[in-house]
Enzyme design. Structure first.
Site, PDB file in Angstrom:
ATOM      1  N   GLY A 142       0.817  -1.204   0.000  1.00  0.00           N
ATOM      2  CA  GLY A 142       0.000   0.000   0.000  1.00  0.00           C
ATOM      3  C   GLY A 142       0.852   1.255   0.000  1.00  0.00           C
ATOM      4  O   GLY A 142       1.938   1.304  -0.584  1.00  0.00           O
ATOM      5  N   SER A 143       0.377   2.266   0.706  1.00  0.00           N
ATOM      6  CA  SER A 143       1.029   3.589   0.647  1.00  0.00           C
ATOM      7  C   SER A 143       2.392   3.637   1.313  1.00  0.00           C
ATOM      8  O   SER A 143       3.128   4.613   1.138  1.00  0.00           O
ATOM      9  CB  SER A 143       0.115   4.650   1.256  1.00  0.00           C
ATOM     10  OG  SER A 143      -1.011   4.864   0.419  1.00  0.00           O
TER      11      SER A 143
END
Length: 481
Positions: free
Chosen positions: A217-218
């Site tokens: 993810g981020s």
């Protein structure tokens, strides 16, 4: 000598040759294969008849052997078993070894070449032979904090010393009790093994270094930002695009700027600085930045961090990876930690550690020292530089951006009063119609104490709400001494 006697002696001679040949074959050539055969009960009794060396954390054994009153000789015991299970592994009369029990078997059993002198001394003195003592780099307080904070959730925590690479905590949950597999009751062991392997929660999987791996993810935006700095074309103050939506190149898909379909731009006129984009975790900013950098630049940075490399700590670590031959749409998704990007928590802790150590990635390790029962040191952990993906100046820029993310952005739940904490949250979509995985990757430093940490909670939701508080607990356990 008459002809019949010559025939008799010829047959006898031939039989002696066959006997010598077969004996040589089974005792020399086939020895290793026969000893390794799981059906060889003699090998099993010989193996379990050895006084296996203890595994130690902070001076206290967490795995050791005790005399047993049965035919096996010694019983392997683990305490506290489940908290260290994925580190120690198990030692089973039915299913063999796992974890460090497997990777350090020769050392723990006393059969390693480095212990030859000790075996000779023990034999001449008439003392019972014992395998070597293996002292780990783990910090018992950090390990406890990680284990307690994860609780009954599926996930993993890795914490390490950024300046040495020593692993301070490595926890995977759900865990298991290795004492159930070390029992000398084969019936009970088989029942426990079946139960553990049939459990859909996969308690035997060490999620910290292996298994199916995770989309980051981020948190992957840290690597994209680092690659941008390394390219020489960007600084933390560089202004980059950040529109509310981004139509992926040559695709009908449209990327929203934030999770949940939020189409808010990153800043005025659809622009922001690189630092502000990281603090806000702007998807469109990093997707467009990744495309602008190109696959070769990003892959070069990842290669420097060890993506694609198999490591040994000495347990084998599955290599982290991204997709290859990416088109721009795939590269955009990769740049926000999706598509085919898969990582281990250990890999992401190493990434965070590099920012806290002037851009240097240290070789991670679990073994602090190996000693004989006379306390003679056989080997000690020696810090070793693995690579330097960033200059010290660029690492300092990464720290500034990460501190801003904790102080002003999505990572506020990891904040520790009076301590420099930098990090990045992540909310990783799995594509399975389930809640996203929750991530936090970061570091903390106060005075001469430093720690880098990576936390993942499967289907935990927002990293800012679930993973960041876990990371805070672990970092506090190391820093607040």
């Amino acid at each position: 000598m008459n002809k019949p006697l010559r025939h008799v002696w010829l047959v006898i001679g031939l039989l002696f040759v066959l006997l010598f040949t077969s004996t040589t074959y089974f005792q020399v050539i086939a020895q290793g294969r026969l000893n390794a055969d799981g059906r060889n009960a003699r090998t099993i009794y010989n193996e379990f008849g050895r006084n296996r060396g203890p595994i130690v954390v902070d001076g206290t054994p967490i795995a050791w052997s005790e005399k047993s009153d049965d035919t096996y000789g010694y019983l392997r015991t683990y305490e506290p078993g489940s908290m260290y299970a994925h580190v120690t592994g198990y030692y089973s009369v039915v299913y063999g070894f796992g974890g460090l029990e497997r990777s350090l078997n020769d050392t723990l059993s006393g059969e390693a070449d480095s212990l030859f002198y000790q075996r000779v001394v023990d034999t001449l003195s008439g003392r019972d032979m014992q395998g070597a003592t293996v002292e780990l780099t783990l910090d018992s307080q950090a390990q406890q904090a990680a284990y307690d904070a994860l609780g009954d959730r599926r996930g993993a925590v890795v914490a390490l010393d950024p300046e040495t690479g020593e692993i301070l905590a490595m926890v995977s949950t759900p865990s298991f009790d290795p004492n159930r597999l070390s029992s000398h009751s084969t019936k009970d062991v088989r029942a426990s093994w079946s139960e553990l392997n049939e459990d859909p929660e996969r308690p035997l999987t060490n999620r910290a270094i292996g298994g199916d791996l995770y989309p980051p993810g981020s948190t992957f935006k840290l690597l994209v930002a680092a690659s941008a700095l390394d390219s020489g074309s960007y600084t933390k103050d560089s202004v980059i695009p950040g529109p509310g939506t981004y139509p992926l190149p040559n695709s009908s898909s449209v990327m929203n700027n934030h999770a949940g379909g939020d189409q808010t731009p990153c800043g005025p006129d659809d622009q922001s600085t690189l630092q502000s984009a990281l603090e806000q975790s702007c998807n469109t900013s990093f997707a467009m930045l990744g495309v602008e950098l190109g696959e070769d630049q990003l892959s070069g940075t990842l290669d420097d961090y060890g993506f694609g490399d198999r490591m040994s700590i000495p347990q084998t670590v599955t290599a982290s990876r991204i997709g290859t031959d990416l088109d721009d749409a795939q590269l955009a998704s990769t740049s926000i930690g999706q598509y085919e990007t898969r990582v281990t928590p250990l890999q992401m802790a190493m990434v965070a550690g590099s920012f806290a150590h002037d851009g240097v990635v240290m070789e991670p390790g679990l073994v602090k020292s190996v000693r004989t029962q006379d306390q003679r040191v056989i080997s000690e952990f020696t810090p070793k530089e693995r690579s330097q993906p960033l200059t010290a100046a660029n690492a300092a820029q990464m720290r500034t951006m990460m501190v801003g993310t904790v102080e002003e952005g999505t990572g506020s739940a990891a904040r520790i009063d009076g301590v420099e904490v930098g990090g990045k949250t992540g909310t990783a979509e799995t594509g399975r119609g389930t809640k996203p995985h929750s991530w936090f990757v970061g570091y903390a430093q106060s005075g001469d104490r430093k720690v880098a940490v990576a936390v993942v909670v499967e289907e935990g939701g927002y990293g800012s709400k679930v993973a960041a508080p876990i990371a805070k607990d672990v970092m506090e356990a190391v820093i607040d001494r």
